[in-house]
Design an enzyme around this catalytic site. Structure first.
Site: not given
Ligand code: E4P
Length: 219
Positions: A87
């Site tokens: 990622k």
């Molecule tokens: C995406 O892969 C992120 O881990 C995640 O969805 C972030 O979400 P949040 O806005 O609830 O922190």
């Protein structure tokens, strides 16, 4: 549509996996910190634990923000397990790194995407996944689901292979709305996945069925 769970909590991952509909996991540095996972070795051990639990793609995020270090970190993550997806944040160095990983056959998830332009660059670099953050856009009075719709439409029009992960999902309606606009994947907290099952008519209907069965069978 594929279901990923967005957590680094092993108990929640196990519970979602037991539903038998889980296709993968996404994590991020904040989610790892929430579980108290720190230090390079522990972080890698934790990713391996997740890979053992779930038979599907597991996104592991790089911490580095310069190109060379991203490549080094991403390659180390990728060799941990065949299901690891590296990622990478949607920044200039990140787009370059995604191109590099793509050439090497390493799967990538371009994260922190908040615009169609960013999603276009991720796709051109060959990202396996792109993660637009629905909830965080809604938080600033911008329509997050509409961004998912735009990206899905443009990817389909230009035949990009990059799959759209609707991320930053807050509740069940987000899941339904992302389903309707054609997201390939939703990554959600366990509460939102389990929330899809909830319906008062299911509960009252089941209670009546069981009561009728009991009455006729003199139980
Ligand atoms: C995406 O892969 C992120 O881990 C995640 O969805 C972030 O979400 P949040 O806005 O609830 O922190």
């Amino acid at each position: 549509m594929k279901f990923f769970i967005d957590t680094a909590n092993l108990a929640q991952i196990k519970e979602a996996n037991e539903l038998s509909i889980l296709d993968g996991v996404t994590t991020n540095p904040s989610l790892m910190a929430k579980e108290g996972i720190k230090g390079d070795k522990n972080v890698k051990r934790h990713y391996l634990e997740i890979c053992k639990l779930v038979d599907g793609d597991v996104s592991a995020e790089v911490i580095a923000t310069d190109y060379e270090s991203m490549i080094h970190e991403g390659e180390e993550l990728a060799i941990l397990h065949p299901n690891i997806v590296v990622k990478v944040p949607c920044i200039k160095e990140g787009i370059r790194a995604i191109k590099y990983f793509t050439k090497k056959g390493i799967k990538t998830n371009c994260t922190l995407v908040f615009s169609l332009g960013q999603a276009l660059l991720a796709a051109k670099a060959g990202a396996t996944y792109v993660s637009p953050f629905v909830g965080r856009l809604d938080d600033i009075s911008t329509d997050g689901v509409d961004l998912i719709r735009q990206i899905v439409d443009v990817y389909n029009y230009y035949n990009y292979d990059t799959q759209v992960i609707a991320a930053s999902i807050r509740h069940t309606m987000h899941i339904i709305q992302c389903l309707e606009v054609g997201a390939d994947v939703v990554t959600c907290p366990l509460s939102a996945i389990v929330g899809l099952l909830k319906h008062p008519l299911t509960d009252s209907g089941l209670a009546t069925f069981l009561a009728d069965h009991k009455r006729v069978n003199n139980e």
